[in-house]
Design an enzyme around this catalytic site. Structure first.
Site, PDB file in Angstrom:
ATOM      1  N   ARG A  59     -13.256   3.620 -36.567  1.00  0.00           N
ATOM      2  CA  ARG A  59     -14.571   3.152 -35.648  1.00  0.00           C
ATOM      3  C   ARG A  59     -16.014   3.903 -35.781  1.00  0.00           C
ATOM      4  O   ARG A  59     -16.509   4.814 -36.023  1.00  0.00           O
ATOM      5  CB  ARG A  59     -13.914   4.382 -34.342  1.00  0.00           C
ATOM      6  CG  ARG A  59     -12.750   3.746 -34.127  1.00  0.00           C
ATOM      7  CD  ARG A  59     -12.101   3.877 -33.096  1.00  0.00           C
ATOM      8  NE  ARG A  59     -12.654   4.268 -31.359  1.00  0.00           N
ATOM      9  CZ  ARG A  59     -11.668   3.835 -31.144  1.00  0.00           C
ATOM     10  NH1 ARG A  59     -10.904   2.667 -31.248  1.00  0.00           N
ATOM     11  NH2 ARG A  59     -13.144   3.508 -30.208  1.00  0.00           N
ATOM     12  N   GLY A 113     -22.071   4.208 -27.032  1.00  0.00           N
ATOM     13  CA  GLY A 113     -22.605   3.453 -25.655  1.00  0.00           C
ATOM     14  C   GLY A 113     -21.906   2.401 -26.235  1.00  0.00           C
ATOM     15  O   GLY A 113     -20.828   1.735 -26.196  1.00  0.00           O
ATOM     16  N   CYS A 298      -0.474  13.283 -32.246  1.00  0.00           N
ATOM     17  CA  CYS A 298      -1.732  13.589 -33.388  1.00  0.00           C
ATOM     18  C   CYS A 298      -1.115  12.918 -34.541  1.00  0.00           C
ATOM     19  O   CYS A 298      -1.678  13.303 -36.330  1.00  0.00           O
ATOM     20  CB  CYS A 298      -2.042  14.844 -33.180  1.00  0.00           C
ATOM     21  SG  CYS A 298      -3.258  15.447 -31.942  1.00  0.00           S
ATOM     22  N   ASP A 589     -32.718   7.801  -1.082  1.00  0.00           N
ATOM     23  CA  ASP A 589     -32.463   7.829  -2.149  1.00  0.00           C
ATOM     24  C   ASP A 589     -32.845   6.577  -2.532  1.00  0.00           C
ATOM     25  O   ASP A 589     -33.496   5.745  -3.775  1.00  0.00           O
ATOM     26  CB  ASP A 589     -31.098   8.184  -3.242  1.00  0.00           C
ATOM     27  CG  ASP A 589     -31.657   8.604  -4.462  1.00  0.00           C
ATOM     28  OD1 ASP A 589     -32.277   8.781  -5.316  1.00  0.00           O
ATOM     29  OD2 ASP A 589     -30.401   7.863  -5.469  1.00  0.00           O
TER      30      ASP A 589
END
Length: 619
Positions: A59, A113, A298, A589
């Site tokens: 990845r 991201g 795992c 806000d």
């Protein structure tokens, strides 16, 4: 033709001048694959750990940046990012990819991201597609840019897509990510199906109090669509004090699904698969569970990760990293890089680092954890079957019908119409309410009055403060001996916006999004978190929270009314007052960029019932 060999020993034929590139490419790949099948060499020692796990899946993070601002991920203004000079360049990414593929990696997934905001993402996919031996190129995306880029990505060689989507309720989506874009994500999923990707994987992180009530709706999508909806167990961070109870386990989710579909059947698993796959007989798609916490995988892990700044992580949960970027820029040879990679892989532990809690890399996420302190923002649980009402929607339809409408078109004018239906951007007089009974006609709150308070009877009052002890120190009241009774409290507030901000709220034209929707959700959230905000308040298990907001054009104001209900030994007036006050603060806000001349006022208790001291009603 001349013949040379690569590190695997497979012959690579050098073509003659004049041969077509397509013919050459096709023939070369065919011969290469046939040779690899017939002469399977031992897997690279550099990518095999001390427990015999062979790491064939890489990845690569293309960027730290993201075009969303999820409530539980980062603050609205964003976070400090790694300087561009410290991030991997495109050539460095491709150099490392070639090295890993040469050693046996046959699957690469591009992550972030948000990888689709990187300008050269299509070119990166195209370059990776040229690597012999690489069978799968995947991408994990939030889907915002997917519909626009997917045709180019498919031509470049993208073969697998994972799309992150945690809710099917558009308003909840906007609240969570602080951006519009629900319909863009749906368009991306629709485009992937249209282009023939099957299955299209949809990743949903399940958190208690956020979206566990939407499990059945997600599964229902697989009835007519080739989706693999993947429910991912929420993974707490090591040391961040996040509430472990927010995790909904695989078995709990599976039980919920089997109550609706008892015939749900388990599908065979690949050895290195992280997902437990199931299918409702007759459905086109399937559902999977990523059991990172309750049943770790795992023992068959075959994944390695390279971060955007070039660090190799051999375990998602580990805090151990080695900088490939630094060695690459220092001029390390291929053999030296392989030695460094092999040493890191060799140190990989048998299972999760620590005691099963995720450890994340330092940087902006650590700053975020410090900012969040004791717990993440609680996201209100909104029923996907009956989300809050917005005046002007007209005849209400069930959630499943709304989703069917979405999937039939999911682009162009239909998307715009659907957005109007969901978010109420039609009529100028807007009203937001959390009531579930659609025939209720809420009263205008502008008349919530300025008259003095008069109790309905003469309830006894205390002659001393109850939250201090005999020595004057703060103390929580002991309610252990009080009987459980039905408690109800109503509070209100008024926000004077001024004409400019009022008009933008009325027409739902604020850049931040729908102010009434966000304020409504904030009020619900605040009611549920009152005991964490007000130090000496008891935690109350609320059975119902209702927040109503209505525009008052005569005062250019928004009237807010919040009611809370619970059965217990203590009242809920603080919950109602907190809900009203935080909803008012949220409106400020949302509108502060337009005007700072906004007044919050008239925060008061309207009524409370069920307490030992009698009922109270403000007339």
């Amino acid at each position: 033709s001349g013949v040379r060999t690569c590190s695997s020993g497979a012959p690579v034929t050098q073509h003659r001048p004049g041969e077509s590139e397509a013919h050459i490419s096709s023939g070369r790949l065919s011969r290469r694959r046939q040779f690899l099948r017939e002469h399977a060499a031992p897997f690279s020692a550099f990518l095999t750990d001390s427990f015999g796990r062979q790491h064939s899946y890489l990845r690569i993070s293309l960027t730290e940046k993201c075009n969303l601002r999820c409530q539980y991920c980062m603050p609205e203004e964003g976070v400090p990012l790694t300087p561009k000079a410290d991030l991997l360049t495109t050539e460095e990414i491709l150099t490392l990819a070639r090295l890993f593929v040469k050693e046996g990696v046959d699957k690469i997934r591009l992550t972030g991201g948000e990888p689709l905001i990187r300008p050269d993402v299509v070119d990166i996919v195209a370059q990776l597609h040229r690597l012999e031996g690489l069978r799968t190129i995947g991408i994990t995306t939030n889907g915002i840019n997917l519909a626009r880029l997917l045709p180019q990505l498919q031509k470049a060689g993208l073969s697998a897509i994972n799309i992150s989507l945690d809710t099917l309720v558009p308003a909840k989506f906007e609240f969570i990510v602080r951006r519009k874009g629900f319909h863009k994500v749906m368009e991306g999923i629709h485009k992937a199906i249209e282009l023939g990707y099957s299955p299209v994987k949809v990743n949903c992180v399940v958190m208690r109090g956020l979206n566990e009530d939407e499990l059945l709706d997600f599964v229902a999508l697989t009835e007519g669509l080739p989706l693999d909806v993947r429910f991912i167990e929420y993974m707490p961070f090591d040391g961040n004090k996040w509430n472990f109870k927010k995790m909904v386990s695989y078995k709990e989710m599976l039980d919920t699904l089997r109550q609706q579909w008892p015939e749900l059947e388990k599908l065979p698993e690949e050895e290195s698969s992280t997902a437990k796959a199931f299918k409702v007989p007759g459905f086109r798609g399937q559902v999977s569970f990523i059991t990172s916490m309750s049943e770790h995988f795992c023992g068959t892990c075959n994944r390695l990760r390279i971060t955007a700044d070039g660090n190799l992580k051999v375990c998602l949960f580990g805090n151990s990293e080695v900088s490939l970027r630094d060695h690459l820029r220092a001029g390390a040879s291929e053999e030296e890089l392989l030695q460094i990679i092999g040493a890191a892989v060799g140190r990989k532990k048998r299972q999760h680092a620590g005691e099963g809690w995720a450890r994340r890399r330092p940087g902006w996420l650590l700053k975020l954890l410090l900012m969040l302190q004791d717990s993440p923002p609680a996201i209100p649980s909104i029923s996907s079957q009956d989300p809050f009402r917005v005046q002007g929607i007209g005849h209400r339809v069930s959630f499943s019908n709304q989703m069917a409408t979405l999937w039939k078109g999911c682009r162009g004018p239909r998307t715009s119409l659907l957005a109007q239906q969901w978010l109420g951007s039609g009529p100028p007089q807007r009203h937001c309410s959390s009531r579930l009974d659609s025939d209720t006609n809420p009263k205008c709150l502008s008349a919530v009055s300025r008259a003095p308070a008069t109790p309905s009877g003469p309830p006894p009052t205390s002659d001393q403060l109850t939250h201090v002890d005999a020595e004057g120190r703060a103390a929580m009241v002991d309610v252990g001996g009080k009987p459980d009774t039905e408690r109800l409290a109503v509070a209100s507030a008024v926000v004077l916006l001024g004409p400019v901000a009022f008009k933008l709220v009325q027409k739902n034209q604020l850049k931040k999004g729908d102010a009434l929707v966000v304020a409504h959700l904030a009020g619900v959230q605040a009611a549920k978190q009152t005991s964490q905000l007000i130090p000496l308040c008891h935690h109350v298990a609320l059975s119902h929270v209702e927040v109503q907001l209505e525009l008052d054009s005569t005062r250019h104001a928004v009237g807010i009314q919040a009611s809370c209900r619970a059965r217990g030994p203590t009242g809920v007036e603080m919950e109602a007052l907190t809900a009203a006050a935080v909803a008012a603060l949220t409106l400020y806000d949302m509108c502060k960029a337009v005007s700072r001349d906004i007044v919050l006022g008239e925060i008061k208790l309207i009524s409370k019932t069920g307490g030992q001291r009698g009922d109270f009603h403000r007339t």
